[in-house]
Design a protein around this motif. Structure first.
Motif, PDB file in Angstrom:
ATOM      1  N   CYS A 642      71.590-123.777 -28.268  1.00 17.10           N
ATOM      2  CA  CYS A 642      72.852-123.931 -29.002  1.00 17.10           C
ATOM      3  C   CYS A 642      72.565-124.439 -30.404  1.00 17.10           C
ATOM      4  N   HIS A 643      73.101-123.775 -31.381  1.00 15.38           N
ATOM      5  CA  HIS A 643      72.747-124.077 -32.775  1.00 15.38           C
ATOM      6  C   HIS A 643      73.982-123.885 -33.643  1.00 15.38           C
ATOM      7  N   PRO A 644      73.980-124.505 -34.843  1.00 12.98           N
ATOM      8  CA  PRO A 644      75.098-124.314 -35.764  1.00 12.98           C
ATOM      9  C   PRO A 644      74.956-123.000 -36.520  1.00 12.98           C
ATOM     10  N   GLY A 645      76.080-122.529 -37.023  1.00 15.82           N
ATOM     11  CA  GLY A 645      76.043-121.331 -37.837  1.00 15.82           C
ATOM     12  C   GLY A 645      75.949-120.068 -37.006  1.00 15.82           C
ATOM     13  N   GLU A 646      75.696-118.988 -37.715  1.00 17.43           N
ATOM     14  CA  GLU A 646      75.605-117.692 -37.069  1.00 17.43           C
ATOM     15  C   GLU A 646      74.264-117.534 -36.365  1.00 17.43           C
ATOM     16  N   CYS A 647      74.264-116.670 -35.337  1.00 25.75           N
ATOM     17  CA  CYS A 647      73.034-116.369 -34.617  1.00 25.75           C
ATOM     18  C   CYS A 647      72.137-115.511 -35.503  1.00 25.75           C
ATOM     19  N   PRO A 648      70.842-115.615 -35.308  1.00 22.50           N
ATOM     20  CA  PRO A 648      69.948-114.764 -36.097  1.00 22.50           C
ATOM     21  C   PRO A 648      70.134-113.299 -35.706  1.00 22.50           C
ATOM     22  N   PRO A 649      69.803-112.391 -36.582  1.00 23.51           N
ATOM     23  CA  PRO A 649      69.931-110.963 -36.254  1.00 23.51           C
ATOM     24  C   PRO A 649      69.103-110.611 -35.030  1.00 23.51           C
ATOM     25  N   CYS A 650      69.659-109.718 -34.214  1.00 18.01           N
ATOM     26  CA  CYS A 650      68.984-109.308 -32.974  1.00 18.01           C
ATOM     27  C   CYS A 650      67.832-108.389 -33.317  1.00 18.01           C
ATOM     28  N   LYS A 651      66.612-108.820 -32.985  1.00 23.41           N
ATOM     29  CA  LYS A 651      65.417-108.049 -33.258  1.00 23.41           C
ATOM     30  C   LYS A 651      64.910-107.295 -32.037  1.00 23.41           C
ATOM     31  N   ALA A 652      65.713-107.207 -30.958  1.00 26.45           N
ATOM     32  CA  ALA A 652      65.269-106.505 -29.753  1.00 26.45           C
ATOM     33  C   ALA A 652      65.146-105.009 -30.033  1.00 26.45           C
ATOM     34  N   LEU A 653      64.168-104.375 -29.375  1.00 24.73           N
ATOM     35  CA  LEU A 653      63.903-102.951 -29.574  1.00 24.73           C
ATOM     36  C   LEU A 653      64.630-102.143 -28.501  1.00 24.73           C
ATOM     37  N   ILE A 654      65.288-101.090 -28.914  1.00 23.08           N
ATOM     38  CA  ILE A 654      65.975-100.186 -27.984  1.00 23.08           C
ATOM     39  C   ILE A 654      65.433 -98.779 -28.201  1.00 23.08           C
ATOM     40  N   LYS A 655      65.391 -97.996 -27.100  1.00 21.83           N
ATOM     41  CA  LYS A 655      64.867 -96.635 -27.130  1.00 21.83           C
ATOM     42  C   LYS A 655      66.024 -95.645 -27.050  1.00 21.83           C
ATOM     43  N   ARG A 656      65.947 -94.646 -27.909  1.00 21.57           N
ATOM     44  CA  ARG A 656      66.915 -93.567 -27.910  1.00 21.57           C
ATOM     45  C   ARG A 656      66.163 -92.263 -28.150  1.00 21.57           C
ATOM     46  N   SER A 657      66.409 -91.272 -27.205  1.00 21.61           N
ATOM     47  CA  SER A 657      65.753 -89.965 -27.343  1.00 21.61           C
ATOM     48  C   SER A 657      66.516 -89.131 -28.349  1.00 21.61           C
ATOM     49  N   CYS A 658      65.815 -88.135 -28.914  1.00 23.11           N
ATOM     50  CA  CYS A 658      66.472 -87.237 -29.857  1.00 23.11           C
ATOM     51  C   CYS A 658      67.386 -86.289 -29.080  1.00 23.11           C
ATOM     52  N   HIS A 659      68.116 -85.481 -29.762  1.00 21.31           N
ATOM     53  CA  HIS A 659      69.103 -84.614 -29.126  1.00 21.31           C
ATOM     54  C   HIS A 659      68.455 -83.532 -28.292  1.00 21.31           C
ATOM     55  N   CYS A 660      67.293 -83.073 -28.757  1.00 15.38           N
ATOM     56  CA  CYS A 660      66.615 -82.005 -28.021  1.00 15.38           C
ATOM     57  C   CYS A 660      65.697 -82.543 -26.946  1.00 15.38           C
ATOM     58  N   GLY A 661      65.466 -83.835 -26.897  1.00 12.36           N
ATOM     59  CA  GLY A 661      64.636 -84.443 -25.867  1.00 12.36           C
ATOM     60  C   GLY A 661      63.157 -84.320 -26.095  1.00 12.36           C
ATOM     61  N   SER A 662      62.732 -83.968 -27.334  1.00 10.76           N
ATOM     62  CA  SER A 662      61.298 -83.788 -27.592  1.00 10.76           C
ATOM     63  C   SER A 662      60.592 -85.094 -27.916  1.00 10.76           C
ATOM     64  N   MET A 663      61.291 -86.147 -28.371  1.00 14.99           N
ATOM     65  CA  MET A 663      60.659 -87.415 -28.706  1.00 14.99           C
ATOM     66  C   MET A 663      61.657 -88.552 -28.503  1.00 14.99           C
ATOM     67  N   VAL A 664      61.120 -89.782 -28.470  1.00 14.79           N
ATOM     68  CA  VAL A 664      61.922 -90.983 -28.242  1.00 14.79           C
ATOM     69  C   VAL A 664      61.819 -91.863 -29.493  1.00 14.79           C
ATOM     70  N   HIS A 665      62.964 -92.302 -30.047  1.00 16.19           N
ATOM     71  CA  HIS A 665      63.007 -93.204 -31.196  1.00 16.19           C
ATOM     72  C   HIS A 665      63.153 -94.642 -30.709  1.00 16.19           C
ATOM     73  N   VAL A 666      62.501 -95.587 -31.439  1.00 13.67           N
ATOM     74  CA  VAL A 666      62.604 -97.021 -31.162  1.00 13.67           C
ATOM     75  C   VAL A 666      63.275 -97.670 -32.369  1.00 13.67           C
ATOM     76  N   PHE A 667      64.403 -98.362 -32.158  1.00 11.99           N
ATOM     77  CA  PHE A 667      65.153 -99.012 -33.219  1.00 11.99           C
ATOM     78  C   PHE A 667      65.306-100.495 -32.912  1.00 11.99           C
ATOM     79  N   GLU A 668      65.484-101.320 -34.025  1.00 12.58           N
ATOM     80  CA  GLU A 668      65.919-102.690 -33.839  1.00 12.58           C
ATOM     81  C   GLU A 668      67.405-102.688 -33.529  1.00 12.58           C
ATOM     82  N   CYS A 669      67.801-103.589 -32.637  1.00 14.51           N
ATOM     83  CA  CYS A 669      69.181-103.605 -32.156  1.00 14.51           C
ATOM     84  C   CYS A 669      70.156-103.796 -33.320  1.00 14.51           C
ATOM     85  N   ILE A 670      69.852-104.762 -34.230  1.00 15.38           N
ATOM     86  CA  ILE A 670      70.754-105.050 -35.332  1.00 15.38           C
ATOM     87  C   ILE A 670      70.888-103.849 -36.263  1.00 15.38           C
ATOM     88  N   TYR A 671      69.770-103.107 -36.396  1.00 16.31           N
ATOM     89  CA  TYR A 671      69.786-101.949 -37.285  1.00 16.31           C
ATOM     90  C   TYR A 671      70.617-100.814 -36.684  1.00 16.31           C
TER      91      TYR A 671
END
Length: 869
Positions: A642-671
């Motif tokens: 528990c801390h004052p102020g806003e939480c730091p940006p979420c730096k967790a990595l999430i995976k999302r495949s492309c539309h054609c399914g040929s590759m998988v993208h990795v993004f930061e959650c906040i981004y």
């Protein structure tokens, strides 16, 4: 110092007694004030540009202050000169005042010592007119005839001047009347005074140094410069002076020009004042004889006659030749030269010769040394000295001569006297001498605390003098805070009077002290002694520190340590005691989300800027996890407590495949979550060709990676090889035409196998039918072969992953032997290491046991040996 025409001597302000200068005396207000400063100020203002005259005025003022304060001392006896003592003053340079008896004794001793020294050197009694005695201070010499015999006033007009309390001591009180400097024809208009007379104040008309400007000026400062160009004709008679109007002769002419030397051979650029010069070359002009040249250097005028003409003699001068030509050398006469040698006693023993005679006379003679203690035969040119040191005392009577082979005329002593003078502060710097040393010529300046009132006394008498009383304000600045409001007081010695104002110092709490000033006091000035009789520690006298203000006595209302409303108490401001109420703290914790549950306790931190929240370091710590919702929303919780102020940006990595399914993208959650739906779809595209198969054919989608179903699957433009039923004929059609052909036959393109896509769409021709007339058995076999070929094709077209797996398996089978060998080597290495460790432990233990036994045995031997003794 006023004239007798303007003010009578009895009312002269400069000749007042000591009581007049004391402002604290009760009769000071009824006596004449001291106007010497104002009078001398006017004189000094007129003589500011003349250093010598200004020094004379300062010297007069110093003598007057010393006389008025009774600080005059004799340099010879170092005793104070009383107003009734007969005195004598030097009238040449220093104008110092001495006791008449002291200066008479000084003159008698000096002349007697000079006479004895002269008689011991020359063995002749000197004339009394040649004997002189010096002034003890400035060393100006006076003849013996000017030895003072009577007591006169300063101006020398009155013998034995009477003592008058209204007149300066040793003064007649009349106008001085002495001739002023530079023989201007005027006389001193001041009253009889010590020291030199000031510059003449008469007004005269005089010209400037160059004579262009005429002005009315004081006679003592009548020489002046008009600050214009001099323009006087210089010594050369051609040029004029270009300097500013100046005193004395003009500088040599510095104008440059081309001038010739005296013989006229060399021409060079030189200054006009140095235009006559000689060159370094010889004259070389032909003489009158016509055979020889002039051997003189550069000169002016005629060279003269040839020196070899006329009557000539042989080199020794004994034979004379007449009528010889100048270019014929004179023959030698053959007689003895007999010219006087350099020694002045013997003559040259050689025959007549040309050139100089021998420089050193080598005739052996009997010589005596300078002290007549040694005789010896030596060559005439050689000096004879012995090694005997003269033991005769020199003129000083303290040191022996010590000169080797002294002739009796011992030189003056070169040692420094270095005896301590009567002042007890310095040593005599003169060469070693007989009799008493000269008095110390230095003067010590004694001044008041501010330095405005001062006088000089001889060195050595400063310990008995008192500082002059000064009417100036005290220069010591108060150290308390009321320095600008304190009442000024006069210059003094000792501590300044205490400040009487209210302290009014501000406490740290904001209240002010209402007591009388108790701040620091400046250091007191000790008793005025430049050279104390007893040596004291040389330490600086520090200022008296002020006492601190007492604790603040004001009554204030103070809250509890937790700053709760309604829990205030009344107490003295200086009482720093803190109290706690029974309420809960209730202050927000540092996290800003929860509140402290402790009982009222002190807060270490101060109030915040807005005074809305108070946070304290002494409150409890919040150990709960962070429960805030993130913005933008994401499924990941905040990892921080528990801390004052806003939480730091979420730096967790999430995976999302492309539309054609040929590759998988990795993004930061906040981004990823901070983008819109449209931006997310755009960023998920791989920007390559779509890898999805079309639903009606075997080809891939020709579009770029996209969302949703592939557009226009019935319009595939890829080329397809179309065959007949026997696969003899083949053509290339577009995929959309192949699909249309299948639909025309009532067959769905989706149901056609991949390896049969496009087969049987072409009709077989005659060649195909002739080839097909074979036995049914062969046809049967031919029909069964394609599956075998397909199997072989499938075997050859095994996927790369399977082939890699098979290769790894083969390698494992082939490397089994190598693994066995490696295991055997490892086991052998471990066995060797174990054997080494066991052997080291065994032999180490044996060695320690042997060392212990040896030490016990040695100790037993030592004890046995000591017991014997």
């Amino acid at each position: 110092m006023l004239s007798s025409a303007t003010q009578p001597p009895s009312r002269s302000p400069l000749l007042s007694s000591d009581s007049d200068s004391d402002p604290s005396s009760p009769s000071a207000n009824h006596r004449h004030p001291d106007l010497s400063s104002s009078i001398f100020q006017s004189y000094l203002s007129h003589s500011s540009s003349h250093h010598d005259q200004r020094q004379d005025l300062i010297k007069i003022q110093s003598f007057l202050v010393s006389s008025r304060s009774g600080a005059l001392s004799c340099l010879i006896c170092l005793e104070r000169i009383k107003p009734t003592d007969p005195t004598w003053s030097c009238s040449s340079r220093c104008f110092a005042i001495f006791h008449l008896l002291c200066i008479q004794s000084w003159a008698h001793q000096s002349t007697t010592l000079a006479a004895s020294r002269a008689s011991s050197r020359a063995a002749v009694v000197p004339d009394e007119d040649s004997l002189v005695w010096p002034c003890p201070k400035c060393r100006i010499e006076y003849p013996k005839s000017q030895t003072p015999k009577y007591y006169y006033c300063f101006c020398g007009k009155v013998q034995d001047p009477p003592r008058d309390p209204w007149v300066l001591p040793h003064s007649c009180g009349e106008i001085c009347g002495r001739a002023l400097k530079y023989n201007c024809g005027h006389f001193c208009l001041l009253l009889c005074h010590p020291g030199p007379c000031p510059a003449c104040p008469k007004l005269v008309r005089n010209k400037c140094f160059c004579g262009k400007l005429e002005d009315v000026r004081r006679c003592g400062f009548k020489s002046f410069s008009c600050n214009g160009v001099c323009r006087k004709l210089l010594e050369c008679g051609v040029h004029r002076c270009v300097e500013i109007c100046h005193d004395g002769p003009c500088q040599p002419c510095r104008e440059k020009g081309a001038y010739r030397c005296q013989c006229g051979k060399v021409e060079m650029e030189r200054e006009c004042c140095d235009k006559e010069f000689r060159c370094n070359s010889a004259c070389n002009k032909l003489l009158g004889c016509g055979r020889h040249v002039c051997e003189r250097g550069c000169h002016e005028g005629q060279c003269g006659e040839c020196p070899l003409q006329g009557k000539r003699t042989c080199p020794c001068g004994k034979r004379v030749y007449e009528g010889m030509a100048c270019d014929v050398s004179v023959p030698l006469c053959g007689a003895t030269c007999e010219k006087l040698l350099i020694c002045g006693f013997h003559r040259c023993p050689e025959r007549c010769h040309r050139g100089l005679c021998i420089e050193t006379c080598r005739i052996v003679v009997t010589k005596s040394c300078r002290c007549r203690s040694l005789k010896k035969q030596v060559p005439c040119y050689q000096e004879l000295t012995c090694e005997r040191k003269c033991q005769k005392l020199r003129d000083c009577g303290r040191h022996a001569c010590k000169r080797r082979c002294c002739d009796g005329d011992c030189p003056p002593c070169l040692e420094i006297c270095d005896r301590r003078l009567r002042c007890r502060n310095h040593k005599c710097p003169a060469p070693c001498h007989r009799g008493a040393c000269a008095p110390c010529p230095l003067m010590v300046r004694i001044a008041c605390s501010c330095g405005e009132t001062q006088f000089e006394v001889p060195c050595g008498t400063e310990t008995e003098q008192k500082p002059p009383k000064c009417p100036k304000p005290c220069p010591i600045a108060p150290l308390c805070r009321h320095a600008s409001n304190c009442k000024p007081h006069r210059c003094h010695y000792g501590p300044c009077p205490p400040c009487r104002l209210i302290c009014d110092e501000e406490y740290s709490c904001g209240h002010r002290c209402k007591l009388r000033c108790h701040g620091p006091k400046p250091p007191p000035i000790p008793e005025f002694t430049l050279k104390p009789k007893k040596k004291k520690l040389n330490h600086l006298i520090e200022a008296t520190p002020g006492s601190p203000c007492p604790p603040c006595p004001e009554v204030v209302v103070r809250s509890c340590v937790g700053h709760h409303i309604g829990a205030e108490r009344t107490m003295v401001c200086s009482n720093k005691a803190e109290f706690s109420c029974d309420n809960l703290c209730g202050n927000p914790l540092p996290c800003g989300n929860h509140y402290c549950t402790y009982v009222c306790h002190p807060l270490k931190s101060h109030f915040s800027i807005s005074d809305t929240y108070r946070t304290g370091e002494s409150c409890e710590e919040c150990n709960l996890p962070c429960q805030k919702e993130r913005d933008p929303a994401c499924p990941h919780p905040c990892p921080l407590p528990c801390h004052p102020g806003e939480c730091p940006p979420c730096k967790a990595l999430i995976k999302r495949s492309c539309h054609c399914g040929s590759m998988v993208h990795v993004f930061e959650c906040i981004y990823f979550n901070s983008m819109s739906k449209k931006e997310q779809m755009a960023v998920r595209s791989c920007n390559g060709p779509c890898h999805r198969k079309l639903p009606n054919c075997t080809h891939l989608c020709p579009e770029t990676c996209h969302t949703g179903p592939c557009p226009s699957p019935d319009k595939c433009s890829k080329k397809v090889t179309v065959r007949c039923a026997c696969q003899t004929l083949k053509k290339e059609w577009l995929c959309l035409n192949v699909q249309a052909a299948y639909r025309s036959t009532g067959c769905d393109p989706k149901d056609v196998p991949k390896n049969q896509y496009g087969v049987g769409l072409l009709p077989c021709d005659n060649d195909c039918k002739s080839k097909m007339k074979v036995p049914d058995a062969e046809l049967h076999f031919r029909q069964t072969k394609p599956p075998e070929e397909k199997e072989s094709d499938k075997a050859t077209n095994v996927s790369k992953r399977r082939r890699r797996r098979q290769r790894v398996h083969e390698e494992e089978n082939t490397s089994t032997l190598q693994k066995i060998v490696a295991v055997a080597r490892t086991a052998l290495l471990l066995l060797i290491v174990a054997v080494i460790i066991v052997a080291s432990a065994y032999f180490g233990y044996k060695g320690l046991m042997w060392l212990s036994d040896w030490m016990n045995e040695y100790e037993t031997r030592q004890r046995t040996r000591h017991s014997r003794f």
